[in-house]
Design a protein around this motif. Sequence first.
Motif, PDB file in Angstrom:
ATOM      1  N   LYS A 193       0.838  -1.205   0.000  1.00 18.40           N
ATOM      2  CA  LYS A 193       0.000   0.000   0.000  1.00 18.40           C
ATOM      3  C   LYS A 193       0.875   1.257   0.000  1.00 18.40           C
ATOM      4  O   LYS A 193       0.635   2.188  -0.778  1.00 18.40           O
ATOM      5  CB  LYS A 193      -0.925  -0.017   1.221  1.00 18.40           C
ATOM      6  N   ALA A 194       1.899   1.281   0.840  1.00 21.94           N
ATOM      7  CA  ALA A 194       2.791   2.438   0.911  1.00 21.94           C
ATOM      8  C   ALA A 194       3.548   2.615  -0.418  1.00 21.94           C
ATOM      9  O   ALA A 194       3.693   3.736  -0.912  1.00 21.94           O
ATOM     10  CB  ALA A 194       3.775   2.283   2.071  1.00 21.94           C
ATOM     11  N   TRP A 195       4.001   1.513  -1.001  1.00 18.83           N
ATOM     12  CA  TRP A 195       4.705   1.546  -2.288  1.00 18.83           C
ATOM     13  C   TRP A 195       3.788   2.105  -3.381  1.00 18.83           C
ATOM     14  O   TRP A 195       4.185   2.979  -4.154  1.00 18.83           O
ATOM     15  CB  TRP A 195       5.181   0.134  -2.620  1.00 18.83           C
ATOM     16  N   ALA A 196       2.569   1.599  -3.449  1.00 15.51           N
ATOM     17  CA  ALA A 196       1.622   2.052  -4.480  1.00 15.51           C
ATOM     18  C   ALA A 196       1.297   3.531  -4.297  1.00 15.51           C
ATOM     19  O   ALA A 196       1.212   4.277  -5.282  1.00 15.51           O
ATOM     20  CB  ALA A 196       0.348   1.207  -4.426  1.00 15.51           C
ATOM     21  N   TYR A 245      -7.106   8.827   2.477  1.00 15.81           N
ATOM     22  CA  TYR A 245      -6.375   9.239   3.680  1.00 15.81           C
ATOM     23  C   TYR A 245      -7.317   9.424   4.870  1.00 15.81           C
ATOM     24  O   TYR A 245      -7.042   8.928   5.971  1.00 15.81           O
ATOM     25  CB  TYR A 245      -5.601  10.536   3.395  1.00 15.81           C
ATOM     26  N   VAL A 246      -8.411  10.123   4.664  1.00 14.95           N
ATOM     27  CA  VAL A 246      -9.356  10.380   5.756  1.00 14.95           C
ATOM     28  C   VAL A 246      -9.908   9.059   6.298  1.00 14.95           C
ATOM     29  O   VAL A 246      -9.965   8.845   7.513  1.00 14.95           O
ATOM     30  CB  VAL A 246     -10.483  11.341   5.300  1.00 14.95           C
ATOM     31  N   VAL A 247     -10.295   8.159   5.418  1.00 14.55           N
ATOM     32  CA  VAL A 247     -10.825   6.862   5.861  1.00 14.55           C
ATOM     33  C   VAL A 247      -9.741   6.067   6.588  1.00 14.55           C
ATOM     34  O   VAL A 247     -10.010   5.439   7.628  1.00 14.55           O
ATOM     35  CB  VAL A 247     -11.433   6.086   4.672  1.00 14.55           C
ATOM     36  N   ASP A 248      -8.513   6.106   6.078  1.00 16.57           N
ATOM     37  CA  ASP A 248      -7.406   5.435   6.775  1.00 16.57           C
ATOM     38  C   ASP A 248      -7.255   5.980   8.193  1.00 16.57           C
ATOM     39  O   ASP A 248      -7.048   5.223   9.148  1.00 16.57           O
ATOM     40  CB  ASP A 248      -6.086   5.632   6.029  1.00 16.57           C
ATOM     41  N   GLU A 302       2.089   9.431   3.785  1.00 21.09           N
ATOM     42  CA  GLU A 302       3.305   8.709   4.163  1.00 21.09           C
ATOM     43  C   GLU A 302       3.351   8.458   5.663  1.00 21.09           C
ATOM     44  O   GLU A 302       3.728   7.359   6.107  1.00 21.09           O
ATOM     45  CB  GLU A 302       4.548   9.472   3.709  1.00 21.09           C
ATOM     46  N   THR A 303       2.953   9.443   6.449  1.00 21.03           N
ATOM     47  CA  THR A 303       2.920   9.286   7.909  1.00 21.03           C
ATOM     48  C   THR A 303       1.924   8.209   8.311  1.00 21.03           C
ATOM     49  O   THR A 303       2.209   7.360   9.166  1.00 21.03           O
ATOM     50  CB  THR A 303       2.575  10.634   8.584  1.00 21.03           C
ATOM     51  N   THR A 304       0.764   8.222   7.693  1.00 20.31           N
ATOM     52  CA  THR A 304      -0.268   7.233   8.015  1.00 20.31           C
ATOM     53  C   THR A 304       0.137   5.844   7.537  1.00 20.31           C
ATOM     54  O   THR A 304      -0.070   4.853   8.251  1.00 20.31           O
ATOM     55  CB  THR A 304      -1.623   7.666   7.420  1.00 20.31           C
ATOM     56  N   ASP A 305       0.728   5.751   6.361  1.00 21.01           N
ATOM     57  CA  ASP A 305       1.218   4.453   5.882  1.00 21.01           C
ATOM     58  C   ASP A 305       2.261   3.885   6.841  1.00 21.01           C
ATOM     59  O   ASP A 305       2.261   2.682   7.137  1.00 21.01           O
ATOM     60  CB  ASP A 305       1.809   4.575   4.482  1.00 21.01           C
ATOM     61  N   ALA A 306       3.153   4.738   7.346  1.00 24.28           N
ATOM     62  CA  ALA A 306       4.176   4.293   8.303  1.00 24.28           C
ATOM     63  C   ALA A 306       3.526   3.818   9.598  1.00 24.28           C
ATOM     64  O   ALA A 306       3.959   2.821  10.196  1.00 24.28           O
ATOM     65  CB  ALA A 306       5.172   5.419   8.574  1.00 24.28           C
ATOM     66  N   TRP A 307       2.469   4.506  10.026  1.00 24.17           N
ATOM     67  CA  TRP A 307       1.769   4.080  11.240  1.00 24.17           C
ATOM     68  C   TRP A 307       1.194   2.676  11.052  1.00 24.17           C
ATOM     69  O   TRP A 307       1.345   1.815  11.916  1.00 24.17           O
ATOM     70  CB  TRP A 307       0.643   5.060  11.611  1.00 24.17           C
ATOM     71  N   TYR A 308       0.521   2.441   9.933  1.00 25.66           N
ATOM     72  CA  TYR A 308      -0.071   1.119   9.688  1.00 25.66           C
ATOM     73  C   TYR A 308       1.008   0.042   9.610  1.00 25.66           C
ATOM     74  O   TYR A 308       0.832  -1.055  10.146  1.00 25.66           O
ATOM     75  CB  TYR A 308      -0.934   1.116   8.420  1.00 25.66           C
ATOM     76  N   ALA A 309       2.120   0.328   8.962  1.00 27.52           N
ATOM     77  CA  ALA A 309       3.205  -0.661   8.877  1.00 27.52           C
ATOM     78  C   ALA A 309       3.714  -1.001  10.270  1.00 27.52           C
ATOM     79  O   ALA A 309       3.939  -2.182  10.588  1.00 27.52           O
ATOM     80  CB  ALA A 309       4.340  -0.131   8.005  1.00 27.52           C
ATOM     81  N   GLY A 350      -8.257   1.435  -0.267  1.00 31.29           N
ATOM     82  CA  GLY A 350      -7.224   2.239  -0.917  1.00 31.29           C
ATOM     83  C   GLY A 350      -6.976   1.802  -2.350  1.00 31.29           C
ATOM     84  O   GLY A 350      -6.854   2.624  -3.263  1.00 31.29           O
ATOM     85  N   GLY A 351      -6.907   0.492  -2.570  1.00 27.59           N
ATOM     86  CA  GLY A 351      -6.683  -0.024  -3.919  1.00 27.59           C
ATOM     87  C   GLY A 351      -7.819   0.352  -4.869  1.00 27.59           C
ATOM     88  O   GLY A 351      -7.579   0.730  -6.025  1.00 27.59           O
TER      89      GLY A 351
END
Length: 166
Positions: free
Chosen positions: A13-16, A46-49, A82-89, A129-130
Amino acid sequence: MSFTTLQSLFAYKAWANRELFELLATLSPTHAEQLHVCIRTLNHIYVVDRIFRAHLSDESCPFDATNTQDTPSLSQLRSDVETTDAWYASYVATLTGPALSEVLTFTFTDGDTGRMSREEILLHVITHGGYHRGNVGQVLKPIAVAPPRDIYTKFLHTSEPTRRKA
């Protein structure tokens, strides 16, 4: 689902997201209208994430709708994503088996009650997201901009080139 697969899906997800934001940053100013539509769609993701992050963290919901009234700049949104993707990872890297199956009760932004396991929430974040990155791709095609190949197999083989070897 295995923890390894969940971790891989959030890396994907972060890569995409990175690939798509890189492409959008190259759009010509003549495509400002299309870029605006793309930003609105990505802002919705982003908002839904962030809403589901709040549910997973037992925090108050940071938004009262599934998009914001104001449209962020592409660079601000990219930073937020990017911040939110890092949080999920980080989050999926620390989960345990019992936590995945824990069912959470929450309120959707429309006021309805929801109940989902942590695993279901995480899968929703990935698929949602996809789906919407695909919508962005459909906005780009009529202006002759090829969207990135946002597919899991490409991510796997790009991030682990040894998979191509027999």
